[in-house]
Design an enzyme around this catalytic site. Structure first.
Site: not given
Length: 358
Positions: A109, A182, A322
């Site tokens: 991420h 997210h 996601e």
């Protein structure tokens, strides 16, 4: 009916004295959403159940100190590259780049200080359109990524109890981009006294991406037919999530995989998933123009963090869906490219529609 409104306030203050802004959008049906500038995050989403009772259906913290101290990605915009990059390295135009290894030997991420850990700028608020636009400039070399990347996130409330976000990005040098939101969801309410594993999930995909023991895709596209990954028809998450019915479920202690929704990025959002809570009757339909959908079943909530309702989050208390490009695409030539070049515009549109029943 409720008077539609847009309200601005200060959510909190960072250690450097910088204010974290909050914008609350409310539509005529009474649905409300709170967006905070830290991480360009969805902090709350309040929608009615079958009896008209409102509850906040997304996880989050009550104050900014917890967002800074914790790394749960609650409602956050994640990037530059969402999901995992194997070995925390990639090659672009013949040059090898190293990025932070913050998930074992892999990068996750966007690295140690990804887009979820910066305070975005509120650029515009539109009370008539019920929208807010936030921006962030990621400089060349940020977390090891090349090129200055300018990103905007525009959240908008819609009359039919829907929320959308439109991510756009441009660069001054070749780089890579894979943004997503997210948010975690529990349609019974983030403070409900039951977990989300009896939620019934549908995913509009015939294939998924198997992973190795460290959750990096193997490169295979595998059919969902006759596997625990077949959500083409509505299925309770609990049916297989903690089982040993498939070795894939043991790699991440549940679902933490990407489904192949399409082979192409589309101009308009199309159906990705549908989620229903049989207790409250609330539903959520997810649309996006991206190719892949990461489904994470909240496998690592351990009760050490508490949400807005004061309830500790435990395993399976919420799930993440996601929309994104495929994980580790930078190291897997068979996956669609996530390279962005000067003159191109990256665009990801995500929409969440809330309702009662299908």
């Amino acid at each position: 009916m409720t008077q539609p409104s847009l309200q601005r306030d200060i959510f909190g203050t960072l250690a450097n004295g910088e204010a974290v802004h909050a914008v609350t959008l409310t539509n005529a049906a009474g649905m409300s959403v709170r967006i905070i500038s830290y991480g360009a995050s969805i902090q709350s989403v309040c929608v009615p159940d079958a009896n008209g009772q409102f509850a906040d259906v997304t996880t989050g913290y009550a104050d900014i100190a917890e967002y800074v101290a914790q790394r749960q990605y609650f409602g956050a915009t994640v990037g530059r590259v969402a999901n995992r990059i194997a070995g925390a390295r990639f090659e672009l135009d013949g040059k090898v780049y190293s990025v932070p290894a913050n998930d074992g030997v892999h990068s996750l991420h966007g690295g140690d200080v990804g887009f979820d850990k910066v305070n975005w700028t509120v650029m515009a608020c539109d009370a008539e359109a019920l929208s807010v636009t936030l921006s962030h400039i990621s400089p060349d070399g940020d977390q090891g990524y090349p090129g200055k990347l300018t990103v905007t996130a525009t959240y908008q409330m819609h009359p039919e109890n829907a929320l959308s976000v439109h991510y756009e990005a441009v660069t001054d040098a070749p780089t890579c981009v894979n943004l997503t939101n997210h948010a975690y969801w529990h349609l019974g309410g983030e403070g409900a006294g039951y977990d989300a594993m009896d939620h019934v999930l549908t995913i509009a995909a015939e294939q998924y991406l198997p992973v190795d023991a460290t959750l990096i895709p193997t490169g295979e596209r595998r059919s969902v037919v006759a596997t625990p990954f077949d959500f083409r028809e509505p299925m309770p998450i609990r049916k297989y999530v903690r089982s040993n019915a498939d070795i894939q479920l043991t790699h991440g202690s549940g679902y933490d995989h990407n489904w192949v929704v399409d082979e192409e990025v589309t101009r308009e959002p199309r159906l990705m998933a549908h989620l229903e809570d049989p207790v409250s009757g609330r539903t959520m339909t997810l649309l996006s123009n991206r190719q892949g959908l990461q489904f994470y079943s909240g496998n690592f909530f351990d009760g050490t963090t508490s949400g807005k309702a004061g309830k500790s989050y435990r395993i399976g208390d919420a799930i993440a869906l996601e929309p994104q490009m495929f994980p580790d695409a930078l190291n897997q030539p068979a996956f669609a490219s996530i390279v962005l070049r000067p003159g191109q515009v990256y665009s990801n549109v995500i929409m969440w529609r809330f309702g009662i029943g299908w």
